[in-house]
Design a protein around this motif. Structure first.
Motif, mmCIF file in Angstrom:
data_model
loop_
_atom_site.group_PDB
_atom_site.id
_atom_site.type_symbol
_atom_site.label_atom_id
_atom_site.label_comp_id
_atom_site.label_asym_id
_atom_site.label_seq_id
_atom_site.Cartn_x
_atom_site.Cartn_y
_atom_site.Cartn_z
ATOM 1 N N LEU A 170 23.387 71.721 2.015
ATOM 2 C CA LEU A 170 24.558 72.598 2.029
ATOM 3 C C LEU A 170 24.142 74.034 2.317
ATOM 4 N N HIS A 171 23.108 74.503 1.649
ATOM 5 C CA HIS A 171 22.632 75.872 1.857
ATOM 6 C C HIS A 171 22.129 76.074 3.280
ATOM 7 N N ARG A 172 21.383 75.108 3.821
ATOM 8 C CA ARG A 172 20.903 75.232 5.210
ATOM 9 C C ARG A 172 22.067 75.268 6.188
ATOM 10 N N TRP A 173 23.096 74.467 5.937
ATOM 11 C CA TRP A 173 24.277 74.475 6.809
ATOM 12 C C TRP A 173 24.979 75.829 6.759
ATOM 13 N N LEU A 174 25.102 76.398 5.573
ATOM 14 C CA LEU A 174 25.751 77.706 5.450
ATOM 15 C C LEU A 174 24.957 78.782 6.186
ATOM 16 N N ILE A 175 23.644 78.803 6.028
ATOM 17 C CA ILE A 175 22.807 79.769 6.744
ATOM 18 C C ILE A 175 22.959 79.566 8.244
ATOM 19 N N SER A 176 22.965 78.329 8.687
ATOM 20 C CA SER A 176 23.142 78.031 10.111
ATOM 21 C C SER A 176 24.504 78.499 10.613
ATOM 22 N N TYR A 177 25.550 78.253 9.832
ATOM 23 C CA TYR A 177 26.905 78.670 10.205
ATOM 24 C C TYR A 177 26.995 80.186 10.301
ATOM 25 N N TRP A 178 26.475 80.891 9.287
ATOM 26 C CA TRP A 178 26.538 82.351 9.295
ATOM 27 C C TRP A 178 25.733 82.930 10.453
ATOM 28 N N THR A 179 24.638 82.263 10.814
ATOM 29 C CA THR A 179 23.844 82.697 11.967
ATOM 30 C C THR A 179 24.629 82.461 13.254
ATOM 31 N N ARG A 180 25.252 81.299 13.351
ATOM 32 C CA ARG A 180 26.016 80.962 14.557
ATOM 33 C C ARG A 180 27.183 81.916 14.778
ATOM 34 N N VAL A 181 27.855 82.323 13.706
ATOM 35 C CA VAL A 181 28.970 83.258 13.885
ATOM 36 C C VAL A 181 28.484 84.690 14.006
ATOM 37 N N GLY A 182 27.188 84.923 13.779
ATOM 38 C CA GLY A 182 26.584 86.214 14.068
ATOM 39 C C GLY A 182 26.569 87.236 12.956
ATOM 40 N N THR A 183 26.961 86.860 11.734
ATOM 41 C CA THR A 183 26.962 87.857 10.663
ATOM 42 C C THR A 183 25.577 88.069 10.075
ATOM 43 N N ILE A 184 24.686 87.091 10.282
ATOM 44 C CA ILE A 184 23.286 87.249 9.902
ATOM 45 C C ILE A 184 22.432 86.779 11.073
ATOM 46 N N SER A 185 21.151 87.081 10.994
ATOM 47 C CA SER A 185 20.198 86.612 11.983
ATOM 48 C C SER A 185 19.054 85.937 11.245
ATOM 49 N N PHE A 186 18.830 84.670 11.552
ATOM 50 C CA PHE A 186 17.753 83.923 10.913
ATOM 51 C C PHE A 186 17.240 82.886 11.887
ATOM 52 N N ILE A 187 15.924 82.854 12.063
ATOM 53 C CA ILE A 187 15.294 81.868 12.940
ATOM 54 C C ILE A 187 14.410 80.973 12.079
#
Length: 131
Positions: free
Chosen positions: A90-107
């Motif tokens: 769940l946490h990985r999906w949320l980080i991925s979602y927030w990255t995809r919508v552009g509010t955070i940047s995480f690789i």
């Protein structure tokens, strides 16, 4: 901030899953934009306070402020180990979602630091949060 509830009407799932319901309830609009913006703002606040970004776990904790995930997402049908795995997913999906919508940047795999993305203020709740 709390995890969203699983009130989604756009489609039906074959099996009800508490973690999937929490994910859908958290990213469902209009609350999804608010939560994504909150993640971006929390990243900026963390960066300002610490001189670096949070880890994914620290960002999740900053956005939701939940001490007991087992009490928040009740799933008696899984073992404690399985619940931990589902929570990590769940946490990985949320980080991925927030990255995809552009509010955070995480690789993933690059480093453990979450960086700010762009914050778009499109709702009254977002405006109040940004001020």
């Amino acid at each position: 901030m709390s995890v969203g509830e699983d009130r989604y009407e756009s489609f039906a799932t074959a099996v009800e899953d508490p973690y999937f319901g929490a994910l859908l309830g958290t990213i469902d609009e209009p609350g999804g934009a608010f939560t994504a913006n909150r993640a971006g703002l929390a990243t900026i606040e963390w960066w300002d306070a610490h001189g670096t970004g949070p880890t994914c776990a620290e960002l999740i904790d900053a956005v939701f402020e939940i001490d007991d995930w087992d009490a928040t997402i009740v799933d008696p049908g899984r073992t404690a180990f399985e619940r931990r795995e589902q929570l990590e997913l769940l946490h990985r999906w949320l980080i991925s979602y927030w990255t995809r919508v552009g509010t955070i940047s995480f690789i993933p795999g690059h480093d453990d630091i979450v960086r700010p993305g762009r914050i778009e203020i499109t709702t009254d709740a977002g405006r109040a949060e940004a001020e």
